[in-house]
Scaffold this active site. Structure first.
Site, short mmCIF file in Angstrom:
data_model
loop_
_atom_site.label_atom_id
_atom_site.label_comp_id
_atom_site.label_asym_id
_atom_site.label_seq_id
_atom_site.Cartn_x
_atom_site.Cartn_y
_atom_site.Cartn_z
CE LYS A 61 8.60 -3.12 -22.23
NZ LYS A 61 8.58 -1.95 -21.39
CE LYS A 67 4.65 6.04 -21.04
NZ LYS A 67 4.59 4.75 -20.33
CG HIS A 75 12.18 3.65 -13.54
ND1 HIS A 75 11.93 3.16 -12.29
CD2 HIS A 75 10.96 3.85 -14.10
CE1 HIS A 75 10.62 3.08 -12.10
NE2 HIS A 75 10.01 3.49 -13.18
CG ASP A 111 13.52 2.69 -9.54
OD1 ASP A 111 13.43 1.86 -10.47
OD2 ASP A 111 13.79 3.88 -9.74
CG HIS A 112 9.41 -1.40 -12.08
ND1 HIS A 112 9.02 -0.13 -12.32
CD2 HIS A 112 9.53 -1.99 -13.30
CE1 HIS A 112 8.89 0.05 -13.63
NE2 HIS A 112 9.19 -1.06 -14.26
CE LYS A 123 7.41 6.19 -11.44
NZ LYS A 123 7.29 5.87 -12.88
CD GLU A 172 7.08 2.32 -21.48
OE1 GLU A 172 6.35 1.45 -21.02
OE2 GLU A 172 7.05 3.51 -21.12
N1 LIG Z 1 -0.43 1.28 -12.36
C1 LIG Z 1 0.87 1.20 -12.56
O1 LIG Z 1 1.37 0.52 -13.49
C2 LIG Z 1 1.82 1.91 -11.67
C3 LIG Z 1 1.37 2.66 -10.61
N2 LIG Z 1 2.25 3.28 -9.78
C4 LIG Z 1 1.79 4.05 -8.64
O2 LIG Z 1 1.00 3.25 -7.78
C5 LIG Z 1 -0.04 4.01 -7.20
C6 LIG Z 1 -1.39 3.40 -7.58
O3 LIG Z 1 -1.50 3.39 -8.98
P1 LIG Z 1 -2.71 2.68 -9.73
O4 LIG Z 1 -2.99 1.36 -9.14
O5 LIG Z 1 -2.40 2.77 -11.16
O6 LIG Z 1 -3.90 3.67 -9.40
P2 LIG Z 1 -5.47 3.37 -9.43
O7 LIG Z 1 -6.14 4.68 -9.56
O8 LIG Z 1 -5.81 2.29 -10.37
O9 LIG Z 1 -5.74 2.80 -7.97
C7 LIG Z 1 -5.74 3.60 -6.81
C8 LIG Z 1 -6.16 2.76 -5.65
O10 LIG Z 1 -6.19 3.55 -4.47
C9 LIG Z 1 -7.43 3.35 -3.80
N3 LIG Z 1 -7.73 4.54 -3.02
C10 LIG Z 1 -7.91 5.80 -3.47
N4 LIG Z 1 -8.16 6.61 -2.42
C11 LIG Z 1 -8.12 5.86 -1.31
C12 LIG Z 1 -8.27 6.11 0.07
N5 LIG Z 1 -8.53 7.33 0.53
N6 LIG Z 1 -8.17 5.08 0.93
C13 LIG Z 1 -7.93 3.83 0.49
N7 LIG Z 1 -7.75 3.51 -0.80
C14 LIG Z 1 -7.85 4.52 -1.68
C15 LIG Z 1 -8.42 3.07 -4.94
O11 LIG Z 1 -9.52 2.33 -4.55
P3 LIG Z 1 -10.90 2.98 -4.05
O12 LIG Z 1 -11.32 3.97 -5.08
O13 LIG Z 1 -11.77 1.78 -3.93
O14 LIG Z 1 -10.61 3.60 -2.74
C16 LIG Z 1 -7.53 2.15 -5.78
O15 LIG Z 1 -7.52 0.87 -5.21
C17 LIG Z 1 0.16 5.42 -7.72
O16 LIG Z 1 0.99 6.10 -6.82
C18 LIG Z 1 0.90 5.21 -9.03
O17 LIG Z 1 1.63 6.34 -9.41
C19 LIG Z 1 3.61 3.17 -9.96
C20 LIG Z 1 4.12 2.44 -11.01
C21 LIG Z 1 3.28 1.78 -11.97
O1 LIG Z 2 7.41 3.19 -13.93
C1 LIG Z 2 7.04 3.08 -15.08
O2 LIG Z 2 7.55 2.12 -15.85
C2 LIG Z 2 6.88 1.65 -17.00
C3 LIG Z 2 7.93 0.93 -17.85
O3 LIG Z 2 8.41 -0.17 -17.13
P1 LIG Z 2 9.07 -1.41 -17.90
O4 LIG Z 2 9.44 -2.31 -16.81
O5 LIG Z 2 8.00 -1.96 -18.81
O6 LIG Z 2 10.22 -0.86 -18.67
C4 LIG Z 2 6.25 2.78 -17.78
O7 LIG Z 2 5.39 2.23 -18.78
C5 LIG Z 2 5.42 3.65 -16.87
O8 LIG Z 2 4.94 4.77 -17.60
C6 LIG Z 2 6.23 4.13 -15.70
O9 LIG Z 2 5.38 4.77 -14.77
#
Ligand SMILES: NC(=O)C1=CN([C@@H]2O[C@H](COP(=O)(O)OP(=O)(O)OC[C@H]3O[C@@H](n4cnc5c(N)ncnc54)[C@H](OP(=O)(O)O)[C@@H]3O)[C@@H](O)[C@H]2O)C=CC1
Ligand SMILES: O=C1O[C@H](COP(=O)(O)O)[C@@H](O)[C@H](O)[C@H]1O
Length: 489
Positions: A346, A341, A243, A180-181, A151, A219
């Protein structure tokens, strides 16, 4: 443990392998499943990102992530080494055509062509289309390939359609797994068990007996390191459109014919399609949005959202909606959905309030029965009953709670929801993933709210960090003589 059966050998390619999600959730989840014996020794996990790293350097990062994000009692040096031996890394800008793809191609070429291949997109969703295009260009999509989409699937209907079209050009719907976790949470799945395996509950599951339903995901954390993403999203897009609507679907749906993916998804889709459409007028009366100001959470002073951000913002960190499911089963039953938030606690839970007994025999009307399904923490089910007050000779009632914890064998904590979902993609079981039409139906309902908010048809409220939310949210329920259930009650 016989319920953790080994899956078939696979290649898991994670795009976004250096990011927060991969380090905090995906690698720890895969490690845990290896620890439980579910991941075969010849499985491969290949990370891909633009950062130039050798395999050794990536493995060192992964080791650090496991040590940081997993409790020490699940980390054993032998198992960690076995897990890390499964890892590989390729430096790759996955949105561009380049010779960098050759490294991924040659790693995947080592395996049998019919081996399960999962492409997990843990990058910004704007890249999903171009990653698929390149996977196709370099001949990496096989009949047994699946793609897992993180997502958010868009920020509105138009962007969701663009993402789904981009991926759909290269993968048929049955190979697309939109994660969708919340659906991976044991206690969310338990809604199905409670409703459909217990005739006692099932018989009372309709407007005839139910007065209202509340769905809460609150949260204590703020936006942490994700302000850049969160400020373009907000509470409605981040939690409710996906969610909490999914949870609502499980609460409200008709019994599916089976637990097959399409049976369950069709039943959920019917609920989404039955949500009463929001109009500018109803958004004004049925929704509340707010931002947190400075306050105290868990004994610590925390800044307000705008201070944290350092810029003005019209993004809500709290959202509450009164939704209506226009089916005979749910006629005139309000579904209150809220997320926050920096809340006082939580807690994620579903609260079902039943209609009070229509009797005058006890004098005052007995309290309503109330069923609380605690999704997290302290997973369990609580039922408020009326009983005779034993302390009095006269026949007075008081309430008593039947409270059951739902626990894993031996009191083990529930597995993180990603663990189950990551391996469901390997197994080819999409029941806990979202189908395209569900995403679109959810946007269709959410979009008028976002539009009305964007045009300031509902004023932005504030609430102190560490509180339960703005007064307007209390009023939303007071209009129906109801109150929010707070976990401490
Ligand atoms: N973090 C979380 O808790 C959650 C995240 N998500 C979703 O997951 C996805 C990732 O989130 P998150 O990990 O937080 O984001 P980050 O910004 O921490 O990580 C993004 C990743 O994508 C890589 N990246 C960016 N551009 C490219 C490219 N062109 N080719 C290959 N790799 C690329 C970056 O590495 P590099 O710069 O080395 O390329 C990095 O590994 C998003 O869609 C976010 O909405 C969903 C739920 C929860
Ligand atoms: O997808 C998301 O979920 C978390 C909350 O997940 P939970 O399992 O801890 O309830 C939320 O913090 C985050 O903003 C949202 O992107």
């Amino acid at each position: 443990m016989e319920h953790f059966q080994q899956v078939e050998p696979f290649d898991y390619v994670i795009f976004g392998a250096t990011g927060d999600l991969t380090m905090r959730k995906l690698l720890p989840a895969l490690y845990n499943r290896l620890r439980l014996g579910q991941i075969p020794d010849d499985a491969c996990i290949i990370g891909a990102a633009r950062t130039e790293l050798s395999r050794e350097a990536y493995v060192a990062r992964a080791r650090e992530a496991l040590e940081r994000f997993l409790p020490s009692d699940v980390l054993s040096p032998g198992l960690v080494d076995r897990f890390l031996a499964r890892l590989d890394y390729v430096t790759l800008d996955s949105s561009r055509e380049s010779t960098q793809w050759d490294s991924l191609t040659s790693l995947l070429a080592k395996a049998q062509p019919d081996r399960v291949r999962v492409f997990y997109f843990a990058t910004a969703p704007q890249l999903y289309g171009s990653i698929c295009e390149n996977l196709h260009r370099y001949g990496l999509i096989t009949p047994s390939s699946r793609v897992v989409l993180e997502k958010p699937i868009g920020t509105d209907m138009a962007t969701a359609t663009a993402i789904n079209d981009g991926v759909g050009q290269y993968f048929p719907e049955k190979q697309i797994y939109r994660i969708d976790h919340y659906l991976g949470k044991e206690t969310v799945q338990n809604v199905l068990a409670l409703r459909f395996a217990n005739p006692l509950i099932n018989a009372a599951w309709s407007a005839e007996h139910i007065e209202s339903v509340q769905i809460t995901a609150a949260e204590t954390v703020g936006v942490e390191g994700r302000a850049a993403y969160y400020d373009t999203s907000g509470a409605l897009r981040d939690m409710i459109q996906n969610h909490l609507l999914q949870v609502l679907c499980l609460v409200a749906m008709e019994a599916p014919d089976s637990l097959e993916a399409d049976a369950v998804r069709n039943a959920k889709l019917a609920v989404l399609n039955a949500l009463r459409p929001m109009t500018e007028a109803s958004v004004a009366t049925e929704t509340v949005r707010a931002q947190y100001t400075a306050g105290v959470v868990g004994g610590e002073n925390v800044p307000g959202y705008l201070e944290e951000l350092g810029t003005p913002s019209a993004t809500e960190t709290y959202a509450a909606v009164r939704a209506w499911v226009d089916t005979p089963r749910w006629k005139n039953v309000p579904f209150y959905i809220r997320t926050a938030k920096r809340s006082a606690r939580k807690v994620s839970e579903i609260v079902v309030t039943f209609r009070p007994a229509a009797t005058t025999m006890f004098g005052a009307t007995p309290a309503s029965n109330r069923l609380v399904l605690r999704i997290q923490p302290n997973e369990g089910v609580e039922l408020r009953l009326n009983v005779k007050n034993p302390a009095l000779d006269v026949f007075n009632l008081h309430t008593a709670d039947l409270d059951t914890s739902i626990r894993m064998e031996g009191g083990m904590p529930f597995p993180d929801s990603y663990e189950r979902l990551l391996l469901d993609a390997v197994r080819g079981d999409p029941v806990l993933f979202i189908r395209r039409d569900e995403v679109e139906a959810a946007w269709r309902w959410a979009e008028p709210i976002l539009d009305a908010w964007k045009h300031n048809k509902v004023s932005m409220q504030t609430y102190s960090a560490g509180s339960y939310g703005p007064d307007q949210a209390t009023r939303l329920l007071a209009e129906h003589n109801d109150t929010w259930h707070e976990a401490s009650e």
